[in-house]
Design an enzyme around this catalytic site. Sequence first.
Site: not given
Ligand SMILES: Cc1cc2nc3c(=O)[nH]c(=O)nc-3n(C[C@H](O)[C@H](O)[C@H](O)COP(=O)(O)OP(=O)(O)OC[C@H]3O[C@@H](n4cnc5c(N)ncnc54)[C@H](O)[C@@H]3O)c2cc1C
Lengths: 256, 671
Positions: B44, B338
Amino acid sequence: MSTNKDMNLILKIWRQKDQKSSGKMVDYKVNGISPDSSFLEMMDVLNEGLISKGEEPVEFDHDCREGICGMCSLYINGEAHGPDRAVTTCQLHMRKFKDGETVTIEPWRAKAFPVLKDLKVDRSSFDRIQQAGGFISVNTSGNTQDANATPISKYNADKAMDAATCIGCGACVATCKNASAMLFVGAKVTQYSLLPQGQVERKERVLNMVKQMDLEGFGNCTNTGACEVECPKGISLENIAIMNREYLKASITKED
Amino acid sequence: MSVLDAKIPEGPIKEKWTNHKNNINVVNPANKRLIDVIVVGTGLAGGSAAASLAEMGYSVKAFAYQDSPRRAHSIAAQGGINAAKNYQNDGDSIYRLFYDTVKGGDYRSREANVYRLAEVSGNIIDQCVAQGVPFAREYGGLLDNRSFGGVLVSRTFYAKGQTGQQLLLGAYSAMNRQIGKGKIQMFSRHEMLDVVKVDGKARGIIARDLVTGKIERHSAHAVVIASGGYGNVFFLSTNAMGSNVTAAWKIHKKGAYFANPCYTQIHPTCIPRSGDHQSKLTLMSESLRNDGRIWVPNNLDDVKAIREGKLTPTAIPEESRDYYLERRYPAFGNLVPRDVASRAAKERCDAGFGVNGTGEAVYLDFKSAIQRYGKEKALVTGNHNPTDTEVLEYGEEVIKAKYGNLFQMYEKIVDQNPYKTPMMIYPAVHYTMGGIWVDYNLMTSIPGCYAAGEANFSEHGANRLGASALMQGLADGYFVLPYTIGDYLADEIRTGPIPTDTPEFDAAEKEVSDTLNKLINIKGTKSVDHFHKRLGKVMWNNVGMARNESGLKEAIKTIREIREEFWKDVRVPGTTQGLNTELEKAGRVADFLELGELFALDALDRNESCGGHFREESVELDGEQKGEAKRDDKNYKYVAAWEWTGDAGKSKLHKEKLEFNDIELKQRSYK
Ligand SMILES: Cc1cc2nc3c(=O)[nH]c(=O)nc-3n(C[C@H](O)[C@H](O)[C@H](O)COP(=O)(O)OP(=O)(O)OC[C@H]3O[C@@H](n4cnc5c(N)ncnc54)[C@H](O)[C@@H]3O)c2cc1C
Ligand code: SF4
Ligand code: FES
């Protein structure tokens, strides 16, 4: 913790060094598998064993292991995602198999999904179809109209949601004798065609996505319905019918 | 002035963001084309940032380790996303969302950042709807909301139990539009393995093509890290198998401070571990606690009989059940936050009342809800004298409509029917509030290097409210970073393309190659997973839900030992060429083995209990709150930002003092 319910299995697995090499089926044995473990956890046990023997582990795709990312993609005993219904490979559990059983494990096979190594395939063709039109052209301005300004009937919103649950796994293609991607593309076209936001680009979208689908080398749909059966998310054949209708309408009335 | 300048704009909290946006530098459109931005991660946070930056005109390169940007772990979020829209007319407002978030975070977040988050939350929903995200709607066609995580208003938007999926597909579609136009170059199946600094500024990254094994150099005028959370340091968590700290850790080792590493959220409603084969844990959405009652038997004989399979939970009479949350927290009951619910489950299981083979499970029971809804629905349907069976049928229908997909998921995994017998749940590591330290502009302590989403430490303080991570990820990526980054890039318009054939890139590439070769050449006797599991066990036992000084010191010692052994005895099969998952895993575990130590060190430093961080030494000694967590504002009202000094155990602590001008500090009470 091993119990008397633990299973021993014979695995026949596709091994292929890289995209250019030709592959072959290789036999392996795994012992002491808990029926409560998932299919991929069984694969972990196999790989731990191979590593300890100094052999190369079997490569397979997976990430979330909870049926939503669409990464896992094994063709098990002749079925995409294996014998259970409405599940992805990672949600398949070993209790669906019998002690002593021989299990065949292959990659997705389709011209548009070349094998990269062992059981991993390249599905970037799916991304390219989406890039051709799987979006609504709206910029992130911070002054988009209020989310509630345009009501959408619950019926249409729910149907759009049903179509949008596709995880892009490719099981529909792998299971189709023509390797057609109609279910996958149909789901996206349907989602947007049901929403007011999707109307402006409606015709162009379906034409562009279908064009890209053909370019990628996916086959034609001959209505066998196999895709719907193996789809882990229950995407229905109706999405293909809707797409055909959208395509026809767009081809006839497209303004140039 | 301390080395940590949060760059919080002047003025009243309500005007800070607007004024700041009006005052920061902007890059003119013609120049944006000449500026490259690297975004690591397409969840996201990264997906929305990449799309928005490309729309603005920058040339973007995006990276993800999965085979498509659509598979980032944001996809797995179930419950929903918060926004202060007040569509339900229940008195919600930007201030209330701000207040709830700061309070929920146990007063360990930065007020100005949280206020901004609440301020842009409404725009997120507008944007997503415009993209075609099919949020749940009411019969009138307007958006539906639910209440989530024990707050008093209904501000959570959702798309069935797949909110994260739909929001991510929205960001993915926005990316696709820009990829199609050539404004984003997408590098899937690529892992970032280091950042490259030139004259102190972030100027690019070293990445490995995970298919060919080739090490690549990519340059840019700014680098954004949006690589998600590091919960997998515990081995078992609700994160994806590939979730890692590598990208964040590499920038940490090059000068980005790591903040509050010990702040972890342990989610109370996950499916318990079934045995040693377990590779990950599955979350059951928190929304289940709205209708499920949590209990364990109140005598150990029943527990024993259950474990031996001689007794079923449904056969246990009411008076032999301990609804321990309702007992301990009459005001909030099963809806306590939680961290409180998780610790209470652990307390019961540690006392021997766990209800499955591993002793780590409690019941989540829908019987009462099924009865209640069944009676209601019978009346609504005009059936005034329903039989017991009819009540059950009606009730199950209602529950199915609300949680059908979750119940189905549970049944697939556990092989039990949760409509007929209570679910079993146990806490699991779920989210990491800690992360890379960033200032108000989301810039890390390396100039030109930014961090967004779960990878940064920002808005959730010591504990995150449900449905607020999705909000933060999209706020960072759609509405904050694309503006704040302009302030920095405005000075870069004359820089021109950044060459990669420089000594800095040479050195960074060599370092990466050397590490990979070293891992392959150890040719030891134990697999990567072996070490990862051992690390996870130490983390869970000593640095998990409850922490104390001696346990933490022991953890630090053990982690160092495991790390030493890893570098002597790990076995990574294959070569550095071509696809090699074990090599990828080895690199990630090597970083976890360093982070784990810093994590424990941070927990040791913070001798207070706050949010998800519970120090056994810091509890209320008497009164109504006896035994509950005790925060220590006098000594610990700071962000702990750690500087790498060459050894995780010798990291240097910098403190960013937190000030609260718009909210009064209170002890949390859920009694
Ligand atoms: C099961 C579950 C349910 C959840 N439910 C909720 C909810 O209902 N409501 C809410 O608000 N939050 C919820 N959360 C929390 C939330 O989903 C996450 O905190 C959030 O989506 C993280 O988004 P992000 O973009 O930071 O990371 P991510 O979506 O984890 O994306 C990480 C990205 O980085 C890339 N990446 C990682 N390391 C590297 C690297 N070394 N080199 C290149 N690319 C890399 C990956 O490929 C990926 O594209 C939930 C989490 C989980 C695990
Ligand atoms: S339609 Fe079904 S089978 Fe095909 S990609 Fe989507 S989820 Fe997978
Ligand atoms: S691993 Fe994500 S769907 Fe199977």
